[in-house]
Structure formats: structure tokens, C-alpha cells
Design a protein around this motif. Sequence first.
Motif, PDB file in Angstrom:
ATOM      1  N   LEU A  94       0.843  -1.192   0.000  1.00  0.00           N
ATOM      2  CA  LEU A  94       0.000   0.000   0.000  1.00  0.00           C
ATOM      3  C   LEU A  94       0.875   1.236   0.000  1.00  0.00           C
ATOM      4  CD1 LEU A  94      -2.735   1.463   0.222  1.00  0.00           C
ATOM      5  CD2 LEU A  94      -2.549   1.231   2.716  1.00  0.00           C
ATOM      6  N   LEU A  95       0.612   2.142  -0.932  1.00  0.00           N
ATOM      7  CA  LEU A  95       1.259   3.450  -0.988  1.00  0.00           C
ATOM      8  C   LEU A  95       0.164   4.481  -0.729  1.00  0.00           C
ATOM      9  CD1 LEU A  95       3.622   5.333  -1.492  1.00  0.00           C
ATOM     10  CD2 LEU A  95       3.216   5.077  -3.953  1.00  0.00           C
ATOM     11  N   GLU A  96       0.205   5.088   0.453  1.00  0.00           N
ATOM     12  CA  GLU A  96      -0.859   5.984   0.917  1.00  0.00           C
ATOM     13  C   GLU A  96      -0.418   7.433   0.820  1.00  0.00           C
ATOM     14  OE1 GLU A  96      -3.913   6.164   4.713  1.00  0.00           O
ATOM     15  OE2 GLU A  96      -1.980   5.183   4.975  1.00  0.00           O
ATOM     16  N   PHE A  97      -1.302   8.304   0.299  1.00  0.00           N
ATOM     17  CA  PHE A  97      -1.018   9.730   0.134  1.00  0.00           C
ATOM     18  C   PHE A  97      -1.755  10.520   1.213  1.00  0.00           C
ATOM     19  CE2 PHE A  97      -1.593   8.539  -4.614  1.00  0.00           C
ATOM     20  CZ  PHE A  97      -0.408   7.823  -4.616  1.00  0.00           C
ATOM     21  N   PHE A  98      -1.054  11.494   1.821  1.00  0.00           N
ATOM     22  CA  PHE A  98      -1.640  12.326   2.882  1.00  0.00           C
ATOM     23  C   PHE A  98      -1.495  13.803   2.558  1.00  0.00           C
ATOM     24  CE2 PHE A  98      -0.624   8.519   5.333  1.00  0.00           C
ATOM     25  CZ  PHE A  98      -1.758   8.375   6.102  1.00  0.00           C
ATOM     26  N   PRO A  99      -2.473  14.645   2.975  1.00  0.00           N
ATOM     27  CA  PRO A  99      -2.330  16.087   2.792  1.00  0.00           C
ATOM     28  C   PRO A  99      -1.422  16.726   3.848  1.00  0.00           C
ATOM     29  CG  PRO A  99      -4.453  15.593   3.772  1.00  0.00           C
ATOM     30  CD  PRO A  99      -3.797  14.275   3.459  1.00  0.00           C
ATOM     31  N   ASN A 100      -1.203  16.030   4.950  1.00  0.00           N
ATOM     32  CA  ASN A 100      -0.359  16.554   6.031  1.00  0.00           C
ATOM     33  C   ASN A 100       0.271  15.382   6.784  1.00  0.00           C
ATOM     34  OD1 ASN A 100      -2.559  15.602   7.472  1.00  0.00           O
ATOM     35  ND2 ASN A 100      -3.281  17.609   8.117  1.00  0.00           N
ATOM     36  N   GLN A 101       0.372  15.474   8.080  1.00  0.00           N
ATOM     37  CA  GLN A 101       0.997  14.428   8.903  1.00  0.00           C
ATOM     38  C   GLN A 101       0.328  13.065   8.690  1.00  0.00           C
ATOM     39  OE1 GLN A 101       3.707  14.790  10.810  1.00  0.00           O
ATOM     40  NE2 GLN A 101       3.667  12.657  11.397  1.00  0.00           N
ATOM     41  N   PRO A 102       1.117  12.036   8.338  1.00  0.00           N
ATOM     42  CA  PRO A 102       0.530  10.702   8.125  1.00  0.00           C
ATOM     43  C   PRO A 102      -0.147  10.155   9.382  1.00  0.00           C
ATOM     44  CG  PRO A 102       2.755  10.776   7.267  1.00  0.00           C
ATOM     45  CD  PRO A 102       2.544  12.048   8.046  1.00  0.00           C
ATOM     46  N   LEU A 103      -1.253   9.479   9.164  1.00  0.00           N
ATOM     47  CA  LEU A 103      -1.956   8.779  10.230  1.00  0.00           C
ATOM     48  C   LEU A 103      -1.534   7.313  10.182  1.00  0.00           C
ATOM     49  CD1 LEU A 103      -5.462  10.369   9.620  1.00  0.00           C
ATOM     50  CD2 LEU A 103      -3.799  11.011  11.369  1.00  0.00           C
ATOM     51  N   ALA A 116       3.273  -4.753   2.724  1.00  0.00           N
ATOM     52  CA  ALA A 116       4.251  -3.665   2.754  1.00  0.00           C
ATOM     53  C   ALA A 116       3.483  -2.341   2.793  1.00  0.00           C
ATOM     54  CB  ALA A 116       5.139  -3.733   1.521  1.00  0.00           C
ATOM     55  N   TYR A 117       4.107  -1.312   3.356  1.00  0.00           N
ATOM     56  CA  TYR A 117       3.430  -0.020   3.497  1.00  0.00           C
ATOM     57  C   TYR A 117       4.418   1.116   3.295  1.00  0.00           C
ATOM     58  CZ  TYR A 117       1.041   3.976   5.478  1.00  0.00           C
ATOM     59  OH  TYR A 117       0.488   5.211   5.643  1.00  0.00           O
ATOM     60  N   GLN A 118       3.994   2.128   2.557  1.00  0.00           N
ATOM     61  CA  GLN A 118       4.738   3.377   2.421  1.00  0.00           C
ATOM     62  C   GLN A 118       3.730   4.516   2.368  1.00  0.00           C
ATOM     63  OE1 GLN A 118       6.785   2.032  -1.260  1.00  0.00           O
ATOM     64  NE2 GLN A 118       8.606   2.910  -0.310  1.00  0.00           N
ATOM     65  N   ASN A 119       4.186   5.727   2.703  1.00  0.00           N
ATOM     66  CA  ASN A 119       3.310   6.882   2.541  1.00  0.00           C
ATOM     67  C   ASN A 119       4.098   8.041   1.954  1.00  0.00           C
ATOM     68  OD1 ASN A 119       4.330   8.706   4.713  1.00  0.00           O
ATOM     69  ND2 ASN A 119       3.658   7.034   6.025  1.00  0.00           N
ATOM     70  N   ILE A 120       3.358   8.999   1.452  1.00  0.00           N
ATOM     71  CA  ILE A 120       3.950  10.185   0.848  1.00  0.00           C
ATOM     72  C   ILE A 120       3.088  11.392   1.216  1.00  0.00           C
ATOM     73  CG2 ILE A 120       2.755   9.700  -1.317  1.00  0.00           C
ATOM     74  CD1 ILE A 120       5.047  10.945  -2.832  1.00  0.00           C
ATOM     75  N   THR A 121       3.760  12.510   1.525  1.00  0.00           N
ATOM     76  CA  THR A 121       3.064  13.748   1.866  1.00  0.00           C
ATOM     77  C   THR A 121       3.572  14.862   0.947  1.00  0.00           C
ATOM     78  OG1 THR A 121       4.733  14.272   3.541  1.00  0.00           O
ATOM     79  CG2 THR A 121       2.757  13.124   4.302  1.00  0.00           C
ATOM     80  N   PRO A 122       2.816  15.961   0.834  1.00  0.00           N
ATOM     81  CA  PRO A 122       3.263  17.064  -0.010  1.00  0.00           C
ATOM     82  C   PRO A 122       4.512  17.744   0.551  1.00  0.00           C
ATOM     83  CG  PRO A 122       0.999  17.411   0.747  1.00  0.00           C
ATOM     84  CD  PRO A 122       1.523  16.207   1.431  1.00  0.00           C
ATOM     85  N   GLU A 123       5.213  18.443  -0.325  1.00  0.00           N
ATOM     86  CA  GLU A 123       6.388  19.193   0.116  1.00  0.00           C
ATOM     87  C   GLU A 123       5.991  20.288   1.101  1.00  0.00           C
ATOM     88  OE1 GLU A 123       7.552  20.152  -3.814  1.00  0.00           O
ATOM     89  OE2 GLU A 123       8.658  18.274  -4.073  1.00  0.00           O
ATOM     90  N   ASN A 124       4.815  20.871   0.901  1.00  0.00           N
ATOM     91  CA  ASN A 124       4.260  21.884   1.808  1.00  0.00           C
ATOM     92  C   ASN A 124       2.946  21.352   2.365  1.00  0.00           C
ATOM     93  OD1 ASN A 124       6.293  23.870   1.203  1.00  0.00           O
ATOM     94  ND2 ASN A 124       5.287  24.109  -0.780  1.00  0.00           N
ATOM     95  N   PRO A 125       3.021  20.601   3.485  1.00  0.00           N
ATOM     96  CA  PRO A 125       1.811  19.966   4.026  1.00  0.00           C
ATOM     97  C   PRO A 125       0.698  20.963   4.327  1.00  0.00           C
ATOM     98  CG  PRO A 125       3.772  19.147   5.129  1.00  0.00           C
ATOM     99  CD  PRO A 125       4.203  20.317   4.267  1.00  0.00           C
ATOM    100  N   GLN A 126      -0.532  20.505   4.125  1.00  0.00           N
ATOM    101  CA  GLN A 126      -1.715  21.305   4.417  1.00  0.00           C
ATOM    102  C   GLN A 126      -1.950  21.325   5.927  1.00  0.00           C
ATOM    103  OE1 GLN A 126      -3.583  22.744   1.829  1.00  0.00           O
ATOM    104  NE2 GLN A 126      -1.833  22.039   0.647  1.00  0.00           N
ATOM    105  N   THR A 127      -2.635  22.359   6.398  1.00  0.00           N
ATOM    106  CA  THR A 127      -2.998  22.389   7.813  1.00  0.00           C
ATOM    107  C   THR A 127      -4.299  21.629   8.047  1.00  0.00           C
ATOM    108  OG1 THR A 127      -4.103  24.513   7.479  1.00  0.00           O
ATOM    109  CG2 THR A 127      -1.829  24.568   8.290  1.00  0.00           C
ATOM    110  N   ASP A 128      -5.112  21.517   7.013  1.00  0.00           N
ATOM    111  CA  ASP A 128      -6.405  20.828   7.109  1.00  0.00           C
ATOM    112  C   ASP A 128      -6.250  19.389   6.633  1.00  0.00           C
ATOM    113  OD1 ASP A 128      -9.024  19.956   7.068  1.00  0.00           O
ATOM    114  OD2 ASP A 128      -9.676  21.354   5.506  1.00  0.00           O
ATOM    115  N   LYS A 129      -6.494  18.420   7.505  1.00  0.00           N
ATOM    116  CA  LYS A 129      -6.331  17.020   7.128  1.00  0.00           C
ATOM    117  C   LYS A 129      -7.356  16.568   6.096  1.00  0.00           C
ATOM    118  CE  LYS A 129      -9.004  14.985  10.888  1.00  0.00           C
ATOM    119  NZ  LYS A 129      -8.981  14.072  12.019  1.00  0.00           N
TER     120      LYS A 129
END
Length: 159
Positions: A94-103, A116-129
Amino acid sequence: YVRWLRSRLNELFSAEDARESPRRIYVSRSQASHRQLENESDVQAVLSHSGYEVHHPETRSPLEQATLFRGADQVAGVHGAGLANILYASDAHLLEFFPNQPLCHYRWLCESCGHAYQNITPENPQTDKHGNFALPVKQLKSLLRREPDRPSAGKTSDP
């Protein structure tokens, strides 16, 4: 509990179901009311080039969703309920995308299932999840080229 639930669910399906489903699934949130990718078309192009098929689980029945994910070996998508279908896969990444801090919800589920698990967040994370965001395509391409680590046998946490 997760292992018991997976074994019960697997009894409902035949090996034939797994062979007919796509191997790589991109769970799109383009029809969702929030947490959409602002660069969805760019992300879809990268994932399609890597063999992913675009799917919208919310347009399918629960049985159709289970059948779809049953044979998947790679699943990618923005954090949301559609990713819970990883439960039906037997040996996946699973490759999970997040707008901010990963859950940690789906990371824990993957550990319990041996995925297997990986995640990716934006270079400039959002404040709103729940906010829309742009995924860094260059980082996505890099992650798709790497083989993810799998949980060690016997070291999974089973909630």
C-alpha cells in the motif's frame, strides 16, 4: 482479530476471483467531496505508466470491492475509506497519500496483514487534514521504483 477476519473473508472467494482482478489499483478520490488531489491527472499518468488501473470503490458494491482488491499486489491512493479494502488482498503493498501528517490506521492494518506499506506527503503539508493537496510527482516516481520493506514475520501487531 484481523487475521481471523481475513481468513473468514478469504473463505468467501475462490482463487478464480483473484486472478480476474487487476494487480495494481489506484484508488481515486476525484469523486469525493474532500481530500482530493489537485494534480490528479499528473498522478494518474505516473501510476498508469507503472501499470496501475484507476478505480472508484465508492461506485461498487461491497462484494465488487472485495473482488477487485482480492488479487491486488499494489494499491495506491489518498487516505480514505476506500483503502480499507487492502484487507482483502493476500500479499500487497500500500502506498498511501496524505495532505499533512501521516496517520497510522492503514499502516497498522498493513502490518497486521503482512502487507508492505509506504506513505507520501506534499512538500508543503496542508494544515487541514481534509483539504485538497498536490502530491509531489517526482517523489512518487522515486517511491514506485523502490521495493518497500515488508513487516517481519512474528513482529506484526494484531489489533
